[in-house]
Design an enzyme around this catalytic site. Structure first.
Site, PDB file in Angstrom:
ATOM      1  N   HIS A  96       0.864  -1.192   0.000  1.00 17.57           N
ATOM      2  CA  HIS A  96       0.000   0.000   0.000  1.00 17.57           C
ATOM      3  C   HIS A  96       0.898   1.238   0.000  1.00 17.57           C
ATOM      4  O   HIS A  96       1.972   1.231   0.593  1.00 17.57           O
ATOM      5  CB  HIS A  96      -0.898  -0.023   1.243  1.00 17.57           C
ATOM      6  N   GLU A  98       0.824   3.872   1.598  1.00 17.07           N
ATOM      7  CA  GLU A  98       1.200   4.362   2.928  1.00 17.07           C
ATOM      8  C   GLU A  98       2.387   3.571   3.463  1.00 17.07           C
ATOM      9  O   GLU A  98       3.278   4.120   4.109  1.00 17.07           O
ATOM     10  CB  GLU A  98      -0.009   4.277   3.875  1.00 17.07           C
ATOM     11  N   GLY A 174      -7.491   9.073   0.138  1.00 20.14           N
ATOM     12  CA  GLY A 174      -7.861   9.834   1.332  1.00 20.14           C
ATOM     13  C   GLY A 174      -7.955  11.336   1.101  1.00 20.14           C
ATOM     14  O   GLY A 174      -8.014  12.114   2.046  1.00 20.14           O
TER      15      GLY A 174
END
Ligand code: PEP
Length: 254
Positions: A96, A98, A174
């Site tokens: 991912h 992140e 996000g």
């Protein structure tokens, strides 16, 4: 070739035990016994076992957000594929953005995890995506190609068909900024063509490619109706029963 749509909820580092259980229960109850699409919940690892108790015996599947590519041993703080299947996981999210950005995960590291996942009978959801700067300097395809080639290093044709790729433009995660259906479909088509060159066109036709990045009930239908978009990896909107179920019901049956 029909690829079954896969809607997966990435809860990231959110929820406490009580709300993890009630979120899972709300989703299980709302989707019923035979949803039109495949559904997976990916809670934080500490809540996998309790969410698994809620999803067991239902069509809702379970996924982890990461794994460590080693057998049992002295790896303080880590969790391996055998532990994830032991608590009922079918999927694991790998690479991912992140984790790539905050934990320094490289394509080589994702590739090791991919092989560990497959050896442990987990379906890897391999995430790739460009930053805004890379998109603006026309590097999107080069970045995606390098991430896919690196993350799938050493993967053979026989196993490739069973993996899932998640295209998640970093600028859309996000942020509330969603890729347009044309932008997303163009990258998905590029990925499928690349997979066809790396494996065979037949294998590439079987690999599911999810889109991720601010997917909501209001934009899910148009994204999921694109020919090369085979599902969604959902962050923020997976934390509310109504929103996640709204995305599931917006998906065309597959
Ligand atoms: C994600 O974390 O994989 C993601 C796509 O997040 P969001 O839906 O919140 O953009």
């Amino acid at each position: 070739m029909t690829r079954r749509i896969l809607i997966a909820g990435n809860w990231k580092m959110n929820t406490r035990s009580a709300d993890a259980a009630s979120l899972a229960k709300g989703i299980v109850d709302a989707v019923g016994k035979s949803p039109a699409v495949e559904i997976a919940l990916c809670p934080p690892s500490v809540y996998l076992a309790s969410v698994s108790e809620v999803t067991a015996g239902t069509p809702v599947e379970l996924g982890a957000q990461n794994l460590y590519a080693a057998d049992d041993g002295a790896f303080t703080g880590e969790v391996n594929a055998a532990m994830l299947t032991d608590v009922g996981c079918q999927f694991v999210i790998l690479g991912h953005s992140e984790r790539r950005q905050l934990m320094g995960e490289t394509d080589a590291c994702v590739s090791k995890k991919l092989h560990a996942a497959l050896a442990g009978n987990l379906i890897p959801i391999v995430c790739v995506g460009e930053t805004l700067e890379q998109r603006e300097t026309n590097e999107t395809e080069a970045v995606i190609e390098s991430q896919i080639r690196g993350s799938l290093e050493g993967l053979d044709e026989a196993r490739a068909a069973g993996i899932v790729i998640a295209y998640e433009p970093v600028w859309a995660i996000g942020t509330g900024k969603v890729a347009s259906k044309e932008q997303a479909e163009a990258v998905h088509a590029f990925i499928r063509d690349l997979l066809g060159k790396m494996f065979t066109p037949g294998v590439a036709e079987q690999i599911r490619i999810q889109y991720g990045g601010s997917v909501k009930p209001g934009n899910a239908a148009e994204l999921l109706s694109q020919p090369n978009i085979d599902g969604a990896l959902v962050g923020g909107a997976s934390l509310k029963v109504e929103d996640f179920v709204g995305i599931i019901t917006a998906a065309p049956a597959s």
